[in-house]
Design a protein around this motif. Structure first.
Motif, mmCIF file in Angstrom:
data_model
loop_
_atom_site.group_PDB
_atom_site.id
_atom_site.type_symbol
_atom_site.label_atom_id
_atom_site.label_comp_id
_atom_site.label_asym_id
_atom_site.label_seq_id
_atom_site.Cartn_x
_atom_site.Cartn_y
_atom_site.Cartn_z
ATOM 1 N N ALA A 269 0.954 -0.731 -0.253
ATOM 2 C CA ALA A 269 0.091 0.394 -0.031
ATOM 3 C C ALA A 269 0.882 1.275 -0.027
ATOM 4 O O ALA A 269 0.363 2.213 -1.131
ATOM 5 C CB ALA A 269 -1.160 -0.018 1.229
ATOM 6 N N ALA A 270 2.097 1.537 1.037
ATOM 7 C CA ALA A 270 3.489 1.732 0.995
ATOM 8 C C ALA A 270 3.726 2.725 -0.985
ATOM 9 O O ALA A 270 3.315 3.631 -1.557
ATOM 10 C CB ALA A 270 3.912 1.776 2.431
ATOM 11 N N TRP A 280 -4.133 4.654 -5.536
ATOM 12 C CA TRP A 280 -4.717 4.133 -4.151
ATOM 13 C C TRP A 280 -6.235 3.519 -3.436
ATOM 14 O O TRP A 280 -5.562 3.025 -2.964
ATOM 15 C CB TRP A 280 -3.531 5.424 -2.732
ATOM 16 C CG TRP A 280 -4.161 4.898 -1.802
ATOM 17 C CD1 TRP A 280 -5.679 5.557 -0.964
ATOM 18 C CD2 TRP A 280 -4.357 4.161 -0.742
ATOM 19 N NE1 TRP A 280 -6.231 5.061 0.098
ATOM 20 C CE2 TRP A 280 -5.097 4.189 0.760
ATOM 21 C CE3 TRP A 280 -4.008 3.056 -0.490
ATOM 22 C CZ2 TRP A 280 -5.529 3.234 1.610
ATOM 23 C CZ3 TRP A 280 -3.690 1.687 0.805
ATOM 24 C CH2 TRP A 280 -4.870 1.865 1.369
ATOM 25 N N LYS A 281 -6.755 4.682 -4.333
ATOM 26 C CA LYS A 281 -7.930 4.821 -4.369
ATOM 27 C C LYS A 281 -8.626 3.037 -4.348
ATOM 28 O O LYS A 281 -9.204 2.533 -4.447
ATOM 29 C CB LYS A 281 -8.923 5.523 -4.931
ATOM 30 C CG LYS A 281 -10.113 5.734 -4.711
ATOM 31 C CD LYS A 281 -10.678 7.169 -5.130
ATOM 32 C CE LYS A 281 -12.505 7.914 -4.803
ATOM 33 N NZ LYS A 281 -12.817 8.646 -5.162
ATOM 34 N N GLN A 286 -10.588 -2.676 -3.442
ATOM 35 C CA GLN A 286 -10.527 -4.122 -4.355
ATOM 36 C C GLN A 286 -10.294 -4.671 -2.485
ATOM 37 O O GLN A 286 -11.123 -5.418 -2.066
ATOM 38 C CB GLN A 286 -9.640 -3.851 -4.431
ATOM 39 C CG GLN A 286 -9.346 -3.975 -6.490
ATOM 40 C CD GLN A 286 -8.024 -3.534 -7.442
ATOM 41 O OE1 GLN A 286 -7.246 -3.956 -6.346
ATOM 42 N NE2 GLN A 286 -7.989 -3.431 -8.446
ATOM 43 N N GLN A 287 -9.631 -3.476 -1.775
ATOM 44 C CA GLN A 287 -8.878 -4.671 -0.505
ATOM 45 C C GLN A 287 -10.374 -4.660 0.891
ATOM 46 O O GLN A 287 -11.057 -5.605 1.129
ATOM 47 C CB GLN A 287 -8.314 -3.948 0.240
ATOM 48 C CG GLN A 287 -6.535 -4.354 -0.546
ATOM 49 C CD GLN A 287 -6.138 -5.533 -0.852
ATOM 50 O OE1 GLN A 287 -6.608 -6.457 -0.199
ATOM 51 N NE2 GLN A 287 -5.881 -5.500 -2.214
ATOM 52 N N THR A 350 -5.037 2.543 7.512
ATOM 53 C CA THR A 350 -4.074 2.639 7.290
ATOM 54 C C THR A 350 -3.588 3.752 6.010
ATOM 55 O O THR A 350 -2.696 4.405 5.882
ATOM 56 C CB THR A 350 -3.889 1.138 5.678
ATOM 57 O OG1 THR A 350 -4.423 0.355 6.957
ATOM 58 C CG2 THR A 350 -2.693 1.892 4.725
ATOM 59 N N GLU A 351 -5.058 4.504 5.564
ATOM 60 C CA GLU A 351 -4.544 5.472 4.444
ATOM 61 C C GLU A 351 -4.138 6.604 5.231
ATOM 62 O O GLU A 351 -3.431 7.130 5.418
ATOM 63 C CB GLU A 351 -5.970 5.953 4.059
ATOM 64 C CG GLU A 351 -5.605 7.186 3.350
ATOM 65 C CD GLU A 351 -7.214 7.526 2.427
ATOM 66 O OE1 GLU A 351 -7.043 9.016 1.848
ATOM 67 O OE2 GLU A 351 -7.744 6.450 2.183
#
Length: 415
Positions: A269-270, A280-281, A286-287, A350-351
């Motif tokens: 993700a990073a 990222w979006k 998806q996740q 996470t974001e």
């Protein structure tokens, strides 16, 4: 969807690790349920919760910040520096935690149970998962953990009739964690070259300040459950406390699984986040779909089939404690939506980390803790204890709304 093999491989390993730890917790409980009374079982849950709280203190936010830091290093020297700084940051909290553990038996009833969590705290001090996750080397750790956890479970079963079974379980679990982490000392804290990067006092203070915001949120998040668990014995029966403690461990097991997913995704993700907001979006959507479907299914099973689920969790033996069984069954239905709320929240967090909004993250934790204290106050003011079972749903719902608000504020500021 772009397939990232190291992330998938790491996710599988972390999933197995979390399932192992979660199943270990859940399989120890029925053994204890059938051999100790409800009051002692409640004390066991309280000691475990307190141990988790001190483990968060000792870790001091390094599980999150050090993973991101290692992913951004450019060479081996910088990596060794991150490891040395992680060790340094954990040192003072470890000393404080040891003092607390040694002092507790002098001031509270059943204090010896809290002393038994000392190995857990030492294990957290040398916890190498931040390094293994960031470098995609978690597989070996997962295997060793699985073997030792199975051995510990066998020991608890063999000694199930022992009068000191609670102490054995608490202390033995900590020893297992300590042994697992010791296997990786040479790769992390005892690695040649690490010691020369030990930070000076000025750098240490800076690191402690930076990580204190992450620590603060971690403590407030755990306190939301711990304070409530510590408070409700004044309002409910020992039987209800034991049932609630069981359900609390069930929720924590789900949280472990979801957090394992989040940890596995974090390194990938990073990188995706650095490619741009659009990438990222897309990854986050998806996740979120995958996590939500899994947790919705789990919630439906909890709501529709609580008796069958509990029969499995208690290894089919519940006739000798029917009142406990019925109480847990009722609570399982009440918290059936909680896994879904946890799933929706994990990638928001996470974001927030990827954006390094630690102050906002800490503020969210303080606000949720405030809601927790209000819930305890409402019981003090005469709220019917039957509403205690709704507490996990309230807290996870508030956490989701709060993190969503922060994420929207971050995106608004960018636009």
């Amino acid at each position: 969807m772009k397939f990232h093999l190291p992330t998938f491989n790491q996710f599988v390993s972390l999933l197995i690790l979390s399932v192992t730890n979660a199943v270990f917790q859940l399989m120890v409980i029925p053994i204890l349920v059938h051999h100790i009374n409800a009051e002692k079982l409640g004390v066991y849950f309280l000691a475990l919760s307190f141990g988790s709280l001190l483990a968060i203190l000792v870790n001091y936010g390094t599980m999150q910040t050090s993973v991101v830091a290692i992913k951004k290093v450019k060479n081996e020297i910088e990596k060794e520096q991150v490891i040395a700084e992680t060790f340094a940051v954990r040192l003072i909290p470890l000393i404080l935690a040891i003092i607390i553990i040694c002092a507790l038996p002098l001031f509270i009833k059943n204090g010896v149970y809290y002393f038994m969590i000392l190995p857990m705290i030492l294990a957290e001090f040398i916890n190498p998962q931040f390094y293994l996750i960031a470098t995609y080397k978690i597989n070996k750790y997962t295997l060793i953990n699985l073997i030792l956890r199975l051995a510990m479970l066998a020991l608890v079963y063999l000694l199930r009739g022992n009068v000191y079974i609670i102490q054995i379980t608490l202390f033995g679990t900590g020893i297992v964690m300590l042994l697992v982490n010791c296997f990786f000392l040479k790769e992390t804290f005892f690695k040649q070259g690490v010691i020369i990067h030990f930070p000076g006092m000025e750098k240490m203070i800076q690191l402690l300040k930076t990580n204190s915001l992450v620590l603060g949120n971690g403590l407030t998040v755990h306190l939301q459950q711990s304070l409530f668990l510590f408070a409700i014995p004044s309002f409910v029966t020992p039987l209800y406390l034991s049932a609630y403690g069981f359900v609390d461990k069930l929720i924590s097991s789900f949280r472990m699984l979801v957090n394992a997913y989040g940890s596995a995704v974090m390194p990938h993700a990073a990188g995706t986040h650095q490619q741009g907001f659009g990438e990222w979006k897309k990854l986050k959507k998806q996740q979120n779909i995958l996590l939500s479907l899994f947790c919705l299914l789990a919630g439906l099973i909890m709501y529709a089939l609580p008796e069958q689920l509990l029969t499995i969790l208690l290894l089919g033996k519940h006739n000798n404690n029917q009142a406990f069984f019925m109480q847990v069954q009722e609570l399982i239905q009440l918290i059936s939506i909680v896994p879904f709320l946890i799933a929706l929240n994990v990638l928001n967090v996470t974001e927030i980390f990827l954006e390094k909004k630690y102050i906002a993250y800490f503020g969210a934790g303080v606000f949720i803790l405030f809601v927790s204290l209000l819930s305890i106050d409402s019981l003090q003011l005469g709220l019917d204890p039957k509403y205690v079972g709704y507490y996990p749903m309230l807290i996870e719902g508030v956490a989701l709304i709060t993190s969503y608000f922060i994420v929207q504020q971050i995106r608004f500021a960018k636009n």
